[in-house]
Motif scaffolding. Sequence first.
Motif, PDB file in Angstrom:
ATOM      1  N   LEU A 126     -15.812  -8.513  -8.109  1.00 46.70           N
ATOM      2  CA  LEU A 126     -14.770  -7.797  -8.109  1.00 46.70           C
ATOM      3  C   LEU A 126     -13.619  -8.480  -7.854  1.00 46.70           C
ATOM      4  CD1 LEU A 126     -13.373  -4.806  -7.379  1.00 46.70           C
ATOM      5  CD2 LEU A 126     -14.090  -5.440  -5.184  1.00 46.70           C
ATOM      6  N   VAL A 127     -12.517  -8.018  -8.804  1.00 47.78           N
ATOM      7  CA  VAL A 127     -11.119  -8.722  -9.120  1.00 47.78           C
ATOM      8  C   VAL A 127     -10.169  -7.574  -8.875  1.00 47.78           C
ATOM      9  CG1 VAL A 127      -9.695 -10.411 -10.431  1.00 47.78           C
ATOM     10  CG2 VAL A 127     -12.136 -10.212 -10.420  1.00 47.78           C
ATOM     11  N   LEU A 128      -9.314  -8.031  -7.920  1.00 43.67           N
ATOM     12  CA  LEU A 128      -8.249  -7.194  -7.938  1.00 43.67           C
ATOM     13  C   LEU A 128      -6.750  -7.546  -7.504  1.00 43.67           C
ATOM     14  CD1 LEU A 128      -8.336  -5.597  -4.234  1.00 43.67           C
ATOM     15  CD2 LEU A 128     -10.252  -6.893  -5.173  1.00 43.67           C
ATOM     16  N   THR A 129      -5.568  -7.135  -7.651  1.00 46.58           N
ATOM     17  CA  THR A 129      -4.298  -7.578  -7.199  1.00 46.58           C
ATOM     18  C   THR A 129      -4.373  -6.974  -5.759  1.00 46.58           C
ATOM     19  OG1 THR A 129      -3.255  -5.491  -7.934  1.00 46.58           O
ATOM     20  CG2 THR A 129      -3.197  -7.430  -9.245  1.00 46.58           C
ATOM     21  N   TRP A 130      -3.449  -7.921  -4.729  1.00 44.27           N
ATOM     22  CA  TRP A 130      -3.562  -7.448  -3.500  1.00 44.27           C
ATOM     23  C   TRP A 130      -2.252  -7.738  -2.955  1.00 44.27           C
ATOM     24  CZ3 TRP A 130      -3.132 -10.046   1.312  1.00 44.27           C
ATOM     25  CH2 TRP A 130      -4.191  -9.654   2.482  1.00 44.27           C
ATOM     26  N   ARG A 131      -1.981  -6.904  -1.951  1.00 46.11           N
ATOM     27  CA  ARG A 131      -0.430  -7.130  -1.316  1.00 46.11           C
ATOM     28  C   ARG A 131      -0.333  -6.651   0.134  1.00 46.11           C
ATOM     29  NH1 ARG A 131       4.595  -3.611  -3.551  1.00 46.11           N
ATOM     30  NH2 ARG A 131       2.975  -1.906  -3.264  1.00 46.11           N
ATOM     31  N   THR A 132       0.085  -7.509   0.916  1.00 47.10           N
ATOM     32  CA  THR A 132       0.376  -7.020   2.224  1.00 47.10           C
ATOM     33  C   THR A 132       1.813  -6.053   2.630  1.00 47.10           C
ATOM     34  OG1 THR A 132      -0.515  -9.074   2.973  1.00 47.10           O
ATOM     35  CG2 THR A 132       0.727  -7.969   4.708  1.00 47.10           C
ATOM     36  N   LEU A 133       1.447  -5.022   3.166  1.00 51.90           N
ATOM     37  CA  LEU A 133       2.583  -3.984   3.127  1.00 51.90           C
ATOM     38  C   LEU A 133       3.298  -3.965   4.809  1.00 51.90           C
ATOM     39  CD1 LEU A 133       1.056  -1.011   1.349  1.00 51.90           C
ATOM     40  CD2 LEU A 133       2.706  -2.745   0.490  1.00 51.90           C
ATOM     41  N   TRP A 134       2.196  -4.499   5.593  1.00 50.78           N
ATOM     42  CA  TRP A 134       2.916  -4.166   7.112  1.00 50.78           C
ATOM     43  C   TRP A 134       3.481  -5.355   7.318  1.00 50.78           C
ATOM     44  CZ3 TRP A 134       1.579  -8.444  10.140  1.00 50.78           C
ATOM     45  CH2 TRP A 134       0.530  -9.335   9.773  1.00 50.78           C
ATOM     46  N   ASP A 135       3.895  -6.485   6.676  1.00 50.61           N
ATOM     47  CA  ASP A 135       4.497  -7.601   7.163  1.00 50.61           C
ATOM     48  C   ASP A 135       5.792  -7.804   6.038  1.00 50.61           C
ATOM     49  OD1 ASP A 135       4.712 -10.508   8.809  1.00 50.61           O
ATOM     50  OD2 ASP A 135       5.228 -10.858   6.445  1.00 50.61           O
ATOM     51  N   ASP A 136       6.981  -7.423   6.491  1.00 53.65           N
ATOM     52  CA  ASP A 136       8.094  -7.409   5.499  1.00 53.65           C
ATOM     53  C   ASP A 136       8.066  -8.766   4.532  1.00 53.65           C
ATOM     54  OD1 ASP A 136       8.684  -5.009   6.168  1.00 53.65           O
ATOM     55  OD2 ASP A 136      10.340  -5.797   7.723  1.00 53.65           O
TER      56      ASP A 136
END
Length: 275
Positions: free
Chosen positions: A195-205
């Motif tokens: 499984l390959v995906l893009t990944w981004r943290t939203l909770w830390d500015d």
Amino acid sequence: MDEDLVFKALADATRRHLLDQLYTRDGRTLTELEEGLDMTRFGVMKHLKVLEEAGLVVPRRSGREKLHFLNAVPIQLIHERWIDKYDVLGAERLHALTDLKSALESTMTTQTDTATTTVLVNRIWIKADTATVWKAITSPEWNARYGYKSASTFDLTPGGAAATFPSADMVAYGVAADQPILDGEVQEVVEGSRLVLTWRTLWDDEARAEGFTRLTYELEERGAGITQLTVLHDVTGAPRTASLVSGDLPEFGGGWPQILSDLKTLLETGSSLEA
């Protein structure tokens, strides 16, 4: 994970030297690791083999070269088994393995002609078949039970959405329950194995400003009822994200090593580490 293999691997000065070398600059070839060692190439290969069998080093091919990377998870498991439980004594925390654990958080840099690529590699062996491990990763009913206890949903088709929502504890601290704390897009799906995906943290500015990174899960059967799970997180150009997911900022949790250790514990015992 076989703890005896890990302790055996760490007991040898040459193998500790190799780990130190990889900590200084990860993703090295055998030729690079030979430098400074007064032994034959075959001797170095034997030591690397011991480290690989213990799960402390993960080899990966890059073109014609075989590169060697560090893996934090075995150290994380030993830390939880042999160090954390003694904290209840109220004495100063026992940090016999802490420095080594930090060194093995698997932040790798590989120099290319145009840029420096930074990848986090974590690998673990789980006593469960690949179908079960796949379900534990991709099903919100399962993935809400380990790690940060945050349910993740995946549309398992290329271009499908991926999102992770706050845990009950996060909601109790005021995080909106219906707002994702992570998001991304599924890039590749091989049912039960990749499984390959893009990944981004939203909770830390700061991490959010770094944008999307690339996350890969690889599952391989290693004998009847045993799965090798490798998580590769390409955090090139995202140092804040790298610190968060490698566990370098313990006030925000233990990152991938903690998540994978907890996943293993849940699937093998039926309870998470914090149950």
